[in-house]
Design a protein around this motif. Structure first.
Motif, mmCIF file in Angstrom:
data_model
loop_
_atom_site.group_PDB
_atom_site.id
_atom_site.type_symbol
_atom_site.label_atom_id
_atom_site.label_comp_id
_atom_site.label_asym_id
_atom_site.label_seq_id
_atom_site.Cartn_x
_atom_site.Cartn_y
_atom_site.Cartn_z
ATOM 1 N N UNK A 278 0.617 -1.343 -0.018
ATOM 2 C CA UNK A 278 -0.063 -0.180 -0.018
ATOM 3 C C UNK A 278 0.954 1.282 0.029
ATOM 4 N N UNK A 279 2.092 1.237 -0.007
ATOM 5 C CA UNK A 279 3.206 2.492 -0.134
ATOM 6 C C UNK A 279 4.327 2.191 0.583
ATOM 7 N N UNK A 280 4.897 3.221 0.863
ATOM 8 C CA UNK A 280 6.317 3.275 1.537
ATOM 9 C C UNK A 280 6.156 4.408 2.499
ATOM 10 N N UNK A 281 6.721 4.200 3.625
ATOM 11 C CA UNK A 281 6.717 5.311 4.864
ATOM 12 C C UNK A 281 8.167 5.460 5.293
ATOM 13 N N UNK A 282 8.513 6.739 5.009
ATOM 14 C CA UNK A 282 10.030 7.085 5.456
ATOM 15 C C UNK A 282 9.900 7.433 6.902
ATOM 16 N N UNK A 283 10.631 6.797 7.727
ATOM 17 C CA UNK A 283 10.543 6.972 9.122
ATOM 18 C C UNK A 283 11.579 7.766 9.606
ATOM 19 N N UNK A 284 12.759 7.607 9.072
ATOM 20 C CA UNK A 284 13.985 8.417 9.536
ATOM 21 C C UNK A 284 13.812 9.847 10.142
ATOM 22 N N UNK A 285 14.232 10.067 11.419
ATOM 23 C CA UNK A 285 13.987 11.259 11.726
ATOM 24 C C UNK A 285 12.908 12.083 12.313
ATOM 25 N N UNK A 286 11.668 11.433 12.293
ATOM 26 C CA UNK A 286 10.328 12.123 12.774
ATOM 27 C C UNK A 286 10.120 11.380 14.087
ATOM 28 N N UNK A 287 9.053 12.195 14.656
ATOM 29 C CA UNK A 287 8.655 11.645 15.760
ATOM 30 C C UNK A 287 7.822 10.587 16.082
ATOM 31 N N UNK A 288 7.531 10.032 17.083
ATOM 32 C CA UNK A 288 6.671 8.907 17.346
ATOM 33 C C UNK A 288 5.196 9.129 16.680
ATOM 34 N N UNK A 289 4.870 10.276 17.067
ATOM 35 C CA UNK A 289 3.318 10.567 16.378
ATOM 36 C C UNK A 289 3.236 10.313 14.906
ATOM 37 N N UNK A 290 4.442 10.938 14.232
ATOM 38 C CA UNK A 290 4.507 11.102 12.637
ATOM 39 C C UNK A 290 4.865 9.644 12.259
ATOM 40 N N UNK A 291 5.506 8.713 12.853
ATOM 41 C CA UNK A 291 5.864 7.456 12.594
ATOM 42 C C UNK A 291 4.458 6.686 12.690
ATOM 43 N N UNK A 292 3.844 6.811 13.591
ATOM 44 C CA UNK A 292 2.692 6.003 13.748
ATOM 45 C C UNK A 292 1.577 6.442 12.495
ATOM 46 N N UNK A 293 1.543 7.897 12.425
ATOM 47 C CA UNK A 293 0.746 8.333 11.102
ATOM 48 C C UNK A 293 1.196 7.780 9.840
ATOM 49 N N UNK A 294 2.623 7.625 9.518
ATOM 50 C CA UNK A 294 2.981 7.333 8.347
ATOM 51 C C UNK A 294 2.663 5.797 8.080
ATOM 52 N N UNK A 295 2.895 4.958 9.301
ATOM 53 C CA UNK A 295 2.604 3.668 9.374
ATOM 54 C C UNK A 295 1.152 3.121 9.160
ATOM 55 N N UNK A 296 0.416 3.961 9.619
ATOM 56 C CA UNK A 296 -1.032 3.842 9.502
ATOM 57 C C UNK A 296 -1.564 3.830 8.010
ATOM 58 N N UNK A 297 -0.783 4.969 7.393
ATOM 59 C CA UNK A 297 -0.950 5.152 5.825
ATOM 60 C C UNK A 297 -0.736 4.217 4.798
#
Length: 61
Positions: free
Chosen positions: A21-40
Motif C-alpha cells: 500500500x505504499x512506502x513510509x519514510x521514518x528516519x528522523x520523525x517523531x513517534x506520532x508522525x511514525x505512527x501516522x505514516x505506518x497507518x497510512x
C-alpha cells in the motif's frame, strides 16, 4: 523462521517500511508522525481502527 514468528527491530534501525500500500519514510520523525505514516501504508481495512487505537493510547493527538 516458523509461521507466526515475531520479528522486531529497534526504531533507530529502520528508515523505510514498504508494503503493498505504499512506502513510509521514518528516519528522523517523531513517534506520532511514525505512527501516522505506518497507518497510512496499512491495509485500508485496518486504518481507522489503528488510528483510533493510536489516539486512545495518546500516540497521536
Amino acid at each position: 523462521m516458523t509461521p507466526g514468528s515475531v520479528v522486531t527491530t529497534g526504531k533507530n534501525d529502520v528508515d523505510n517500511i514498504v508494503t503493498e500500500y505504499g512506502m513510509a519514510r521514518l528516519h528522523g520523525v517523531s513517534i506520532s508522525e511514525r505512527a501516522k505514516r505506518l497507518i497510512s501504508i496499512a491495509h485500508p481495512k485496518f486504518r481507522d481502527e489503528l488510528m483510533f487505537d493510536a489516539k486512545k493510547q495518546g500516540i497521536i493527538i
